[in-house]
Scaffold this motif. Structure first.
Motif, PDB file in Angstrom:
ATOM      1  N   ASP A 233     -91.063  -8.453 -12.119  1.00  0.00           N
ATOM      2  CA  ASP A 233     -92.390  -9.045 -12.249  1.00  0.00           C
ATOM      3  C   ASP A 233     -92.865  -9.633 -10.924  1.00  0.00           C
ATOM      4  N   LEU A 234     -91.965 -10.297 -10.217  1.00  0.00           N
ATOM      5  CA  LEU A 234     -92.320 -10.873  -8.916  1.00  0.00           C
ATOM      6  C   LEU A 234     -92.706  -9.783  -7.917  1.00  0.00           C
ATOM      7  N   LEU A 235     -91.997  -8.668  -7.931  1.00  0.00           N
ATOM      8  CA  LEU A 235     -92.349  -7.550  -7.054  1.00  0.00           C
ATOM      9  C   LEU A 235     -93.730  -6.995  -7.398  1.00  0.00           C
ATOM     10  N   GLN A 236     -94.033  -6.890  -8.668  1.00  0.00           N
ATOM     11  CA  GLN A 236     -95.349  -6.410  -9.085  1.00  0.00           C
ATOM     12  C   GLN A 236     -96.462  -7.314  -8.567  1.00  0.00           C
ATOM     13  N   ASN A 237     -96.133  -8.581  -8.376  1.00  0.00           N
ATOM     14  CA  ASN A 237     -97.118  -9.548  -7.898  1.00  0.00           C
ATOM     15  C   ASN A 237     -97.015  -9.803  -6.394  1.00  0.00           C
ATOM     16  N   GLY A 238     -96.347  -8.895  -5.700  1.00  0.00           N
ATOM     17  CA  GLY A 238     -96.327  -8.957  -4.236  1.00  0.00           C
ATOM     18  C   GLY A 238     -95.266  -9.841  -3.629  1.00  0.00           C
ATOM     19  N   GLY A 239     -94.259 -10.228  -4.396  1.00  0.00           N
ATOM     20  CA  GLY A 239     -93.229 -11.107  -3.868  1.00  0.00           C
ATOM     21  C   GLY A 239     -92.359 -10.449  -2.815  1.00  0.00           C
ATOM     22  N   ILE A 240     -91.907 -11.262  -1.859  1.00  0.00           N
ATOM     23  CA  ILE A 240     -90.902 -10.832  -0.887  1.00  0.00           C
ATOM     24  C   ILE A 240     -89.633 -11.621  -1.169  1.00  0.00           C
ATOM     25  N   PHE A 241     -88.496 -11.178  -0.610  1.00  0.00           N
ATOM     26  CA  PHE A 241     -87.208 -11.742  -0.984  1.00  0.00           C
ATOM     27  C   PHE A 241     -86.375 -12.029   0.256  1.00  0.00           C
ATOM     28  N   ALA A 242     -85.305 -12.799   0.058  1.00  0.00           N
ATOM     29  CA  ALA A 242     -84.439 -13.195   1.171  1.00  0.00           C
ATOM     30  C   ALA A 242     -82.980 -13.152   0.736  1.00  0.00           C
ATOM     31  N   PHE A 243     -82.107 -13.081   1.734  1.00  0.00           N
ATOM     32  CA  PHE A 243     -80.668 -12.880   1.526  1.00  0.00           C
ATOM     33  C   PHE A 243     -79.914 -13.997   2.233  1.00  0.00           C
ATOM     34  N   GLY A 244     -79.483 -14.997   1.469  1.00  0.00           N
ATOM     35  CA  GLY A 244     -78.835 -16.167   2.054  1.00  0.00           C
ATOM     36  C   GLY A 244     -77.333 -16.007   2.166  1.00  0.00           C
ATOM     37  N   LEU A 245     -76.894 -15.351   3.218  1.00  0.00           N
ATOM     38  CA  LEU A 245     -75.461 -15.109   3.412  1.00  0.00           C
ATOM     39  C   LEU A 245     -74.905 -15.907   4.587  1.00  0.00           C
TER      40      LEU A 245
END
Length: 375
Positions: free
Chosen positions: A123-135
Motif C-alpha cells: 500500500d505504501l508503494l502504491q502511494n509513492g513511498g520510498i524505503f531504507a535499509f538500516g544495517l
C-alpha cells in the motif's frame, strides 16, 4: 547498438506496461533537462520532484512489488529492473541511489513471512513511498556480528528499540526503515521495521554533501511489537546477506548508465573540436581511447546481461548467480572507472566544467565499487 540511447530506445524486449513506464521516466528526465539536473546536483536539492513522479506513475510500486503482493499489475523482475537501473544511472546517480536504497529496504520485508507488514508495504508503494535499509553502524560499518542496535524486551511482551544506524540512504523520508539488530536478552539477531516520522525516530543528520540523504539515525526507546518484527535468529541474519546480494548487482548497471552518458558527451565534444586543422576524433591515439572505452563498456553490459540470466534461472541446483552477481558488483563497476579515465584523457580539462554531465560522472563512478561492500 547495444548501448542505451534514451531518445531512440523503445525497450522492445519488454512488455507494453514496462515500455510505457520506462519511456515516461526517460521523458521526465529529458523534460527536466541537463541544466536543471546539474543545478539540483550542485545545490544539493532533495529530489522531491522525482518522488512525486514515482508516486504519480506508480513506478516503484509496479517494478518493486512482487506479483503475490500486488494488484495484478506488479512484479519484481530483475531483468526489467536492469533497464531502470541503467536509465537512472544515465541521468544522475542520486536518482538511482534513491531507487537502490528502496530496493534494499524492501528486501527483508518481501523475504519475511510477516503478512501484515507486506500488505502495508504494498500500500505504501502504491502511494509513492520510498524505503531504507538500516544495517550499518558508525563504529562497525557492515560488521553485522558487532551490531549494537538492541530490542529490549518489556514485561508486556513488547520491546523498546535502542541504538543508532549510520550511512542509511532515504532514512529522512522513508515510509519504513528495515532495521537490523539484536534482542538484548538472548543476543539473537532480529530484523524489524520502524517509521521515519515516528517521534522516537531521530534523524540526526545527512552525513554526505550531496542531494541524496544518507542519514545517521537514532532510535530512542522506539516501541516495537511482534507485528513490527520481520524475522529473528538465523532468518534475520540470512535476510541481511541476501538483501545485499540482490542489491549489489544493481551497482554494475548504474555504472553502465553513467559510462554511456559520459561516452556520448565525450564523443560529441571531440568530434566537434578542431585542433591543428583536424577534428580531435581524427587523431590515432584518440581513436584508440574511444575504441578501448567502447569495448570495455560493451563488455560491461554483456556480462551484466548474462548475470541477469543466471539470477532469473537461479535454483537450488543452479547457483551460477553466486559467482556472476558479485562479479557484476566488483568487476563491472571497476571497469566503469577505467572507461571514465579513458574518456577523460580524450576531453581533458573539459571534464571539469560545471555544465558537463562528465563532471558528475568522474565523481560518482568512484562510489560504485565502494558501496555494498568494497571490491
Amino acid at each position: 547498438m547495444i548501448l542505451l540511447n534514451p531518445k531512440t530506445e523503445n525497450f522492445e524486449h519488454l512488455d507494453s506496461q514496462s515500455r510505457q513506464l520506462l519511456k515516461k521516466t526517460v521523458q521526465w528526465f529529458e523534460t527536466k533537462g541537463k541544466e536543471k539536473l546539474k543545478h539540483d546536483d550542485h545545490h544539493r536539492v532533495w529530489y522531491s520532484d522525482f518522488i512525486e513522479f514515482v508516486k504519480k506513475e506508480k513506478l516503484f510500486a509496479t517494478f518493486l512489488t512482487p506479483a503475490a503482493e500486488g494488484d495484478g499489475e506488479t512484479r519484481w523482475d530483475t531483468y526489467r529492473n536492469c533497464a531502470l537501473n541503467e536509465i537512472l544511472g544515465f541521468y544522475g546517480l542520486a536518482y538511482w541511489y534513491m531507487w537502490q536504497v528502496t530496493i534494499l529496504g524492501l528486501g527483508p520485508i518481501w523475504m519475511s513471512s510477516n503478512k501484515s507488514i507486506k500488505e502495508k508495504t504494498a500500500d505504501l508503494l502504491q502511494n509513492g513511498g520510498i524505503f531504507a535499509f538500516g544495517l550499518s553502524e558508525k563504529e562497525h560499518g557492515a560488521d553485522i556480528y558487532s551490531t549494537e542496535m538492541s530490542l529490549i524486551p518489556q514485561n508486556d511482551g513488547t520491546y523498546l528499540a535502542k541504538g543508532s544506524k549510520y550511512y542509511i540512504g532515504n532514512a529522512n523520508e522513508a515510509a519504513l526503515v528495515s532495521t537490523f539488530g539484536k534482542i538484548s536478552e538472548t543476543d539473537d539477531y532480529v530484523f524489524f521495521v520502524v517509521e521515519s516520522n515516528h517521534e522516537k525516530f531521530d534523524c540526526v543528520r545527512n552525513v554526505v554533501n550531496s542531494q541524496t540523504y544518507v542519514a545517521e539515525y537514532v532510535l530512542n526507546d522506539y516501541p516495537i511489537t511482534e507485528k513490527d518484527i520481520l524475522a529473528k535468529g538465523k532468518d534475520a541474519w540470512d535476510m541481511s546477506l541476501n538483501t545485499v546480494n540482490v542489491g549489489k548487482y544493481n551497482l554494475g548497471w548504474a555504472s553502465i548508465g553513467i559510462c554511456t552518458h559520459a561516452f556520448y558527451e565525450a564523443l560529441n565534444h571531440a568530434s566537434h573540436r578542431r585542433l591543428f586543422d583536424h577534428y580531435v576524433t581524427d587523431f590515432t591515439h584518440i581513436k584508440q581511447l574511444f575504441i578501448d572505452a567502447f569495448t570495455r563498456l560493451t563488455a560491461m553490459k554483456l556480462f551484466a546481461l548474462r548475470a541477469s540470466d543466471y539470477m532469473r534461472s537461479a535454483s537450488i541446483d543452479d547457483r551460477r548467480y553466486l559467482l556472476y552477481n558479485p562479479m557484476v558488483k566488483m568487476r563491472v563497476t571497476s571497469q566503469g572507472e577505467e572507461v571514465i579515465d579513458l574518456l577523460w584523457d580524450v576531453i581533458a580539462a573539459k571534464g571539469f566544467e560545471k555544465d558537463m554531465y562528465f563532471e558528475m560522472a568522474v565523481r560518482d563512478i568512484r562510489a560504485l565499487p565502494k558501496l555494498e561492500g568494497t571490491v
